[in-house]
Each structure stands twice: as C-alpha cells, then as structure tokens.
Design a protein around this motif. Structure first.
Motif, PDB file in Angstrom:
ATOM      1  N   ALA A 136     -38.783   9.694  38.878  1.00  0.00           N
ATOM      2  CA  ALA A 136     -40.156   9.787  39.387  1.00  0.00           C
ATOM      3  C   ALA A 136     -40.400  11.086  40.141  1.00  0.00           C
ATOM      4  N   LYS A 137     -39.351  11.837  40.469  1.00  0.00           N
ATOM      5  CA  LYS A 137     -39.519  13.075  41.239  1.00  0.00           C
ATOM      6  C   LYS A 137     -38.932  14.308  40.552  1.00  0.00           C
ATOM      7  N   LYS A 138     -38.082  14.096  39.517  1.00  0.00           N
ATOM      8  CA  LYS A 138     -37.487  15.218  38.789  1.00  0.00           C
ATOM      9  C   LYS A 138     -37.684  14.979  37.292  1.00  0.00           C
ATOM     10  N   PRO A 139     -38.179  15.974  36.542  1.00  0.00           N
ATOM     11  CA  PRO A 139     -38.371  15.792  35.098  1.00  0.00           C
ATOM     12  C   PRO A 139     -37.061  15.492  34.374  1.00  0.00           C
ATOM     13  N   LEU A 140     -37.190  14.680  33.318  1.00  0.00           N
ATOM     14  CA  LEU A 140     -36.063  14.329  32.459  1.00  0.00           C
ATOM     15  C   LEU A 140     -36.335  14.906  31.075  1.00  0.00           C
ATOM     16  N   MET A 141     -35.572  15.923  30.682  1.00  0.00           N
ATOM     17  CA  MET A 141     -35.781  16.658  29.433  1.00  0.00           C
ATOM     18  C   MET A 141     -34.579  16.417  28.515  1.00  0.00           C
ATOM     19  N   CYS A 142     -34.815  15.775  27.352  1.00  0.00           N
ATOM     20  CA  CYS A 142     -33.717  15.310  26.512  1.00  0.00           C
ATOM     21  C   CYS A 142     -33.914  15.717  25.055  1.00  0.00           C
ATOM     22  N   VAL A 143     -32.874  15.502  24.268  1.00  0.00           N
ATOM     23  CA  VAL A 143     -32.957  15.597  22.811  1.00  0.00           C
ATOM     24  C   VAL A 143     -32.428  14.286  22.235  1.00  0.00           C
ATOM     25  N   PRO A 144     -32.864  13.909  21.027  1.00  0.00           N
ATOM     26  CA  PRO A 144     -32.378  12.661  20.437  1.00  0.00           C
ATOM     27  C   PRO A 144     -31.010  12.826  19.788  1.00  0.00           C
ATOM     28  N   GLY A 145     -30.247  11.730  19.806  1.00  0.00           N
ATOM     29  CA  GLY A 145     -29.002  11.654  19.054  1.00  0.00           C
ATOM     30  C   GLY A 145     -29.144  10.694  17.897  1.00  0.00           C
ATOM     31  N   ASN A 146     -28.071  10.487  17.167  1.00  0.00           N
ATOM     32  CA  ASN A 146     -28.140   9.601  16.006  1.00  0.00           C
ATOM     33  C   ASN A 146     -28.442   8.160  16.388  1.00  0.00           C
TER      34      ASN A 146
END
Length: 593
Positions: free
Chosen positions: A393-403
């Motif tokens: 809620a206070k820090k962005p979560l930046m991800c990529v998808p896996g299988n």
C-alpha cells in the motif's frame, strides 16, 4: 412498400413452425458453445448444491448433470475445423487419464493398437473417418488431467492435397506429426518419441495443456480465505507512467460497489484532490465464495517529484499511516528489493515483511515471475496479497509473469487484472506482461519470456537504443544460463542485444536456486563488469537441489534457498546484496561506472 426480408422470413418460419407443431418437430439449431453450457451449469450448481456437495462431485455425477443436448455440445464443439477432402482423424489421449472421454466411442471413434510417447506419458490413439467438411471434437473430460489430448489429420486417399481451415479455437498451429514434434505450445520442449510409421507426415494440431480447465468439475471447486466485501481491500501501488509524477492505486470490492474514488494530498498540506477509478469485473468461475469481484485502478498524474503523498480509498475518509507514497526525486540515488519465485508461500510473506523493515529506504519491490502456482486461481492471489498489505500500500510492486502465472498456456489474464503496468509492450505480446519503465537513472526492461521470444527482440533493442539511463536492468523469469535447462532461444535472440547495449544485470528465477554469474559477453566469461552482463537467479521460498552440475560461468551459487536481494544505486555506483531468510548477507558485489 419496403420490407425487411430477414424479418419476413423469420415471421414465416414462426408461422410454419406453429402450424406444423402438432405433426413435426421444428427446432432452431443449437449453436451454444462449450463455455456457455459450462457457465450456465455452474451457475445452476451454485444455486442448487452446497459447497460440500460441489467438492464431492465425481465423474459420473458430473456427467449426469447435463442433458443430452448439453452433452452433444460438450462432445462436439470443444475443438472444430473443416477439411477439404475425406480424412482420418487421430485423437492422442494420455494413458494417465483414468477415464476415457465418453464422446470418443459414442461419436464413432475406435481405439487402435497404435501409441506414441513423450518423456512424461504414453498416448493411446483413437481414430475415425470423416467425410470432407466439418469435424467436431469434444472436451477432455470433467477432470483436469493436465495433458490435454492432441490431434492429427490425414487424407483418406494418399493423393489428395489436404487443407484444414475454419478452426476453433482460432489461430490453430498446424505442424507435422513426426518424432521430435512438440504438441503443447506452453511446453514446446516436450516432444514426441516413437511416432508410428503410418501416421508420420500427418498434419498435427497442437494445443495447450490447460484446455481441460474449460470443462473441469471434478475436484475443481475452491474457496478463498480472503473473500471480497463492500469495503475496499487489497490496496496496492504500481506505476504505469512516470514514477516522478504519477502513481497507480488499485484495490478490490465485491460487486455491490459500482464505482471507486481516491482522495489524495501532499502530506505537508491540507489541499485534497480526487481521482476516479476505472473498474474491471474479474471472474473465477470455480471459486465458490467469491466468483465475481470488482477491481479498481485510479491512475493519478500531475504529481510533484520527490514528494510524499497520503491517500484515502473512499468511502473510507481516514488518513491511514500506511496509505502513503513518495514520487521519485530528481537525484540519481535510490534502492529497490528483488525477489525470485514466491509461489504465494507464507514463508515468503514473512521474508517480505522482514525485507521491508530492514530496508525502509527501498523505493519499490519486484518479483521475477511465478508469484503464485496457478495464475488463474484468484484464491492464490488473495493469499499472496494478504501477506504484507501495509507494504504494497506504500511501495509499488513491479513484476513480470512466470510460467505458473501464465498457467498451462491459458494466458495470464488474472495477472493482468491484478496489476496496472505500462502498456508499451511490443506487438504479439499482451500488454502489461512485457513493459519498460525508467526510475531515475535506471532503465528496467520487464520481459515476458512465456510469450514469443523473437517478437520482443526488436522492441528490446529500441528500448535500449533510445535510453539515456546510466544503468540497464532486464528482468524475466527463465534464466538463459542455468545448470538445469538453459534457454538457447533466449540466448540467441536477446543476449546479443544485451551485449550490444551493455545491459548491466539480468534478474531471473524459475530454477529454485541461487546463482550469480561472472560478467559475460557473447556467452563467454569476461574479466570486467564494464565488458559483460551479470546473470542472476534467485528463489524467495525454501528450496533444495541435489547433484547440481557444473556451471563454469558461475561466481556464486547455492543449492539451498530462500533469499531476497537489496539493490542500491548511488549515481555511478551500483551495490548488490543478497540476504537469506535470517537476514544475513550471503553475496554482494559493486559495479562502478
């Protein structure tokens, strides 16, 4: 007087049907899809059965739920195409599937003496002769065996030139049946062995392993421990724009809440601004206690760099201490935290919170794929997000998808619904699964290696060529160099571009171990970080490997795991630190430019 011929014909049909109703049966074609039949039946089941009854359904009970008309749809409209000449259709069914789909025998297919294998299973072969024209095949069953049947088609007359078209599902890949041919697009390394001579050269219709979920009823129904309500929850920050002037705030409610809104203000003053949110209705058809939810995204722009803001998710009008965010400042110093595979494990949740408390300066968090174990199961996403709500809620979560997020080839629709990311993906790749963003002096290439690799290569080069960033980091799930299953397609397509524009680090997961390579260029070890890229693999849950084979390019590696990585940029200095679950440093290095 002008007449609508379609209307007149329809009216005449109604009159004729009514007139002949006592003597003949006049029916309109049943053009329902498998999805429509299954959707309607599951809706009926929720209204008529208890959760325990749904969980206890067996195959025979599941089949008995459907009328003869329903079964006809399920037995003929799951996979369809047309052939220009008479053909023999071969259906390859895994012997591990305990119950043979009923429609094979009922629709005239005969089990042959033939079979074929891959390294995981043996397939028996059922065949039927069809005249030229339409071919319709049925569902894989009411259980999901995970290895959907595949199909081969041959002309009955050897001299005929066979053409197949009008496929459903669309975009059908047609290959050649032979040894070493792949059958599943989500696992093209799994290839056939021992193709019978009489079938070699047939047109091969490939599929994806996960298509069995389309009719899955036996052992299919689930519950979430975190159902939605009218109160906003799962509040999460991401970026789809410039991190210095924008932020995206996401949350969910149940479907009784029609719209969403955010209030926000600088923490230093009392001037309140508002932003409306877009809404997306997300369905998990087999989630008994939360089938439909509303997900909201408010994209806030026009913010001031280097500024702390606080926000409210209406209708809650309290200013909560965790509902804050900080825009990127104009300097070039920052840090972030990276995790490997998390698989919605509560053990990861504990480490996530520890990493946050140990490194409060981290500007954002990132995960290199396999966030959950089945990306279409909303209950797994619910669990993952429940671990550290005050962090995301206070820090962005930046991800990529896996299988696992793009499960069994069924796509990553739920992943895309969960996150709001830049929509700058290349053609041929779903938006928000591949994207790029720049944070201060660092370019982040967030790549979806479960999508076509070659389709992203020129886009990667454009991003790197046009970037003025000091540091360049690529993140994707499959590690191109690893002891278990190297990815020569990634090595061939992407690594020359990384070398050309000197990507500093590649962050990956998947193999459930830890590895840091020596600097590498052109597939070989080089003597300087200035000349080569560092390839890293990490795992955020406990793991263990035995009999790891040699990796001459590795500088550091661990067979046992649970780690997180804290990466810090100070202008032209980059410091990397890996820590274990006890928060002890296990690896570190520094690059200077």
């Amino acid at each position: 007087m002008y007449q609508n011929n379609r209307f007149v014909k329809s009216l005449n049909l109604i009159v004729v049907c009514g007139f002949l109703a006592t003597q003949f049966s006049c029916k309109t074609p049943d053009n329902r899809s498998v999805k429509q039949v299954m959707d309607n039946k599951i809706t009926e089941l929720y209204a008529s059965k208890t959760e325990s009854e749904l969980a206890a359904l067996d195959y025979q009970q599941a089949k008995a739920l459907f009328s003869p008309a329903d079964l006809k749809i399920l037995g003929s409209r799951h996979w369809m195409f047309e052939a220009n000449v008479p053909v023999t259709v071969s259906v390859f069914r895994s012997k591990k599937q305990e119950i043979v789909p009923w429609w094979l025998a009922e629709n005239g297919f005969t089990k042959t003496r033939l079979s074929v294998k891959n390294e995981h299973t043996e397939y028996e072969i059922w065949q039927k002769a069809f005249p030229a024209g339409h071919v319709g095949l049925g569902i894989d069953g009411f259980e999901n065996n995970g290895l959907h049947y595949f199909v081969a088609v041959q002309p009955q007359q050897k001299g005929d030139q066979l053409t197949l078209d009008k496929f459903f599902p669309e975009n059908q890949y047609v290959g050649v049946l032979q040894d070493s041919a792949f059958t599943y697009h989500d696992w093209d390394e799994l290839v056939l062995i021992g193709v019978p001579e009489e079938l070699k050269g047939a047109q091969l219709l490939t599929t994806i392993r996960g298509r069995g979920t389309e009719s899955h009823l036996v052992g299919a129904f689930r519950k979430t421990d975190h159902p939605s309500s009218k109160d906003p929850d799962q509040v999460m920050l991401t970026w789809s724009g410039d991190p210095s002037t924008s932020v995206d705030i996401q949350w969910r409610t149940n479907t009784t809440i029609p719209d969403g809104k955010i209030n926000y203000r600088k923490k230093s003053d009392g001037v309140v601004h508002s932003a409306d949110a877009g809404k997306f209705r997300l369905e998990d058809r087999l989630l008994m206690n939360d089938r439909f939810i509303n997900r909201f995204t408010a994209k806030i722009t026009g913010l001031e760099p280097g500024t702390v803001y606080e926000y409210q998710v209406l209708p809650d009008t309290t200013w909560k201490p965790d509902y804050t965010f900080t825009t990127a400042a104009a300097d070039n110093d920052f840090s972030f935290t990276w995790f490997g595979d998390t698989h919605y494990s509560p053990v990861f949740g504990k480490m996530f919170n520890r990493a946050d408390s140990s490194h409060p300066d981290a500007a954002f968090y990132t995960i290199s794929g396999d966030l959950v174990s089945d990306g279409l199961y909303s209950d797994q996403w619910d669990k993952l997000i429940s671990f550290a709500p005050q962090v995301i809620a206070k820090k962005p979560l930046m991800c990529v998808p896996g299988n696992h997020d793009n499960r069994y080839g069924l796509g990553a629709a739920t992943y895309r619904a969960m996150f709001s990311y830049p929509e700058n993906a290349p053609a041929g790749v779903p938006k928000e699964q591949t994207y790029s963003f720049t944070y201060k002096n660092t370019l982040f290439l967030m790549l979806d290696c479960t999508s076509p690799i070659e389709a992203q290569t020129s886009w990667i080069e454009e991003q790197l060529k046009n970037s003025k960033a000091t540091w360049k980091i690529a993140m994707f799930h499959f590690p191109p160099y690893n002891f278990e299953e190297p990815y020569p397609n990634i090595q061939k397509a992407w690594i020359p571009v990384f070398d050309k524009y000197h990507v500093d680090m590649v962050l990956s997961g998947h193999t459930h171990n830890y590895m840091r390579s020596k600097p590498m260029s052109g597939g070989l070890v080089t003597d300087s970080y200035k000349k080569g890229t560092v390839y890293l693999i990490s795992i955020a849950i406990p793991s263990h490997h035995e009999n790891m084979t040699a990796e001459p390019y590795a500088a550091v590696r661990f067979a046992d795991g649970q780690y997180y990585q804290y990466l810090k940029v100070e202008g032209n200095k980059f410091t990397y630190t890996a820590l274990n679950a006890d928060n002890k440093v296990v690896d570190s290095f520094t690059i200077k430019k």
